[in-house]
Design an enzyme around this catalytic site. Sequence first.
Site, PDB file in Angstrom:
ATOM      1  CG  HIS A 176      -2.029  -1.082   1.055  1.00  0.00           C
ATOM      2  ND1 HIS A 176      -2.167  -2.132   1.931  1.00  0.00           N
ATOM      3  CD2 HIS A 176      -2.963  -1.279   0.086  1.00  0.00           C
ATOM      4  CE1 HIS A 176      -3.151  -2.914   1.543  1.00  0.00           C
ATOM      5  NE2 HIS A 176      -3.653  -2.432   0.426  1.00  0.00           N
TER       6      HIS A 176
ATOM      7  CG  ASP B 251     -17.774  -2.367 -12.828  1.00  0.00           C
ATOM      8  OD1 ASP B 251     -17.394  -3.537 -12.848  1.00  0.00           O
ATOM      9  OD2 ASP B 251     -17.306  -1.464 -13.576  1.00  0.00           O
TER      10      ASP B 251
ATOM     11  CG  ASP C 189      -5.703  -1.576  -4.032  1.00  0.00           C
ATOM     12  OD1 ASP C 189      -6.082  -1.396  -2.851  1.00  0.00           O
ATOM     13  OD2 ASP C 189      -4.983  -2.543  -4.385  1.00  0.00           O
ATOM     14  CB  SER C 190      -8.491  -3.973  -9.576  1.00  0.00           C
ATOM     15  OG  SER C 190      -7.346  -4.308 -10.352  1.00  0.00           O
TER      16      SER C 190
HETATM   17  N1  SAM Z   1      -4.027  -5.259  -2.907  1.00  0.00           N
HETATM   18  C1  SAM Z   1      -4.733  -6.338  -3.534  1.00  0.00           C
HETATM   19  C2  SAM Z   1      -3.944  -6.906  -4.668  1.00  0.00           C
HETATM   20  O1  SAM Z   1      -3.084  -6.190  -5.162  1.00  0.00           O
HETATM   21  O2  SAM Z   1      -4.191  -8.017  -5.030  1.00  0.00           O
HETATM   22  C3  SAM Z   1      -6.086  -5.875  -4.009  1.00  0.00           C
HETATM   23  C4  SAM Z   1      -6.765  -5.058  -2.974  1.00  0.00           C
HETATM   24  S1  SAM Z   1      -8.440  -5.066  -2.913  1.00  0.00           S
HETATM   25  C5  SAM Z   1      -8.825  -6.388  -1.897  1.00  0.00           C
HETATM   26  C6  SAM Z   1      -9.002  -5.510  -4.512  1.00  0.00           C
HETATM   27  C7  SAM Z   1     -10.450  -5.081  -4.581  1.00  0.00           C
HETATM   28  O3  SAM Z   1     -10.847  -4.820  -5.930  1.00  0.00           O
HETATM   29  C8  SAM Z   1     -11.423  -6.140  -4.047  1.00  0.00           C
HETATM   30  O4  SAM Z   1     -12.028  -5.667  -2.875  1.00  0.00           O
HETATM   31  C9  SAM Z   1     -12.426  -6.340  -5.190  1.00  0.00           C
HETATM   32  O5  SAM Z   1     -13.755  -6.553  -4.737  1.00  0.00           O
HETATM   33  C10 SAM Z   1     -12.270  -5.024  -5.938  1.00  0.00           C
HETATM   34  N2  SAM Z   1     -12.735  -5.054  -7.326  1.00  0.00           N
HETATM   35  C11 SAM Z   1     -12.599  -6.054  -8.224  1.00  0.00           C
HETATM   36  N3  SAM Z   1     -13.182  -5.718  -9.397  1.00  0.00           N
HETATM   37  C12 SAM Z   1     -13.701  -4.464  -9.227  1.00  0.00           C
HETATM   38  C13 SAM Z   1     -14.419  -3.579 -10.076  1.00  0.00           C
HETATM   39  N4  SAM Z   1     -14.720  -3.921 -11.340  1.00  0.00           N
HETATM   40  N5  SAM Z   1     -14.782  -2.364  -9.584  1.00  0.00           N
HETATM   41  C14 SAM Z   1     -14.469  -2.010  -8.312  1.00  0.00           C
HETATM   42  N6  SAM Z   1     -13.804  -2.817  -7.437  1.00  0.00           N
HETATM   43  C15 SAM Z   1     -13.415  -4.037  -7.910  1.00  0.00           C
END
Ligand code: SAM
Length: 273
Positions: A63, A137, A155-156
């Site tokens: 982070h 989304d 940060d997806s």
């Molecule tokens: N730090 C982590 C990594 O690098 O693998 C990722 C952090 S965070 C947990 C990733 C987040 O992205 C998840 O909470 C997931 O639900 C979210 N996410 C996935 N697709 C998304 C989208 N289309 N729009 C918004 N959030 C999304």
Amino acid sequence: MNKLEKREYHSCSNGIFFEMKRTLVKKRSCFQEIEVIENPHFGRMLFLDGLVQTTEKDEFFYHEMLIHPAMVTHPDPRKILIIGGGDGGAIKQALRYPSEVVRMVEIDPDVIAVAKKYLPWLLPSLEDERADIVIADGREFLEDSHDKYDVVFMDSSEPVGPSVTLHERNFYKLIKERLAPQGIACAQMGAPFFQTESLKRAKNDLKDVFGIVRFYLAPVPTYPGGNWCYVYLSDQVDPFATKREPPSDLKYYNPEIHKAAFALPNYLQKILK
Ligand code: SAM
């Protein structure tokens, strides 16, 4: 007694395992499987669809390196957008600066609820009055709203499930359209040693959209290969034109690390330069 272990495969023949001292929660949301386990070394660990997302002990590497390179470099970072980031680690770092708004667009409210309940070190950020948490989304949000941001963070999760749309060329075009003048975007780009092909494709896509495309690296002990790739994107602001000091109590990022992170090993220079 055999110890319970959780395995994450990084290729079909290798991976990493974590002793599961106990499972705090394991549920399926509308989007993914969400699990928090307790590991003797890394503490509480969040998994999405079986992949490590963040851990109590090593979340700072990932982070701090996602957020601070852009936040010390943008001339005046007032409006910040984080796509994804439901665990709260990214917004925690972004809120270290006197920005007016830090908006986090997370598709899965269950991730936020689980983070609030089981990852208490991230709770204050998710409840900070400047934090604007939007459940949507990320792509649809950017298509529907025409706000402009000084800095956008991606940060997806890995490009599987709901995250696939966030790793496509025209999504980066959308991000660029939502950047204010002198805007900067930073995205996590995966495991350099295991995802060289997708990195190569991403580089070509990104160079069609942004004038400045600079990949940088950071160690993340619990991620594939213990090494993680990010990309810094802008049209006007050079990544080395830093404007301010970072917070003094960070555990990894500092001005020397900022410079060193953009130095790429030969095997990556071949595909990314
Ligand atoms: N730090 C982590 C990594 O690098 O693998 C990722 C952090 S965070 C947990 C990733 C987040 O992205 C998840 O909470 C997931 O639900 C979210 N996410 C996935 N697709 C998304 C989208 N289309 N729009 C918004 N959030 C999304």
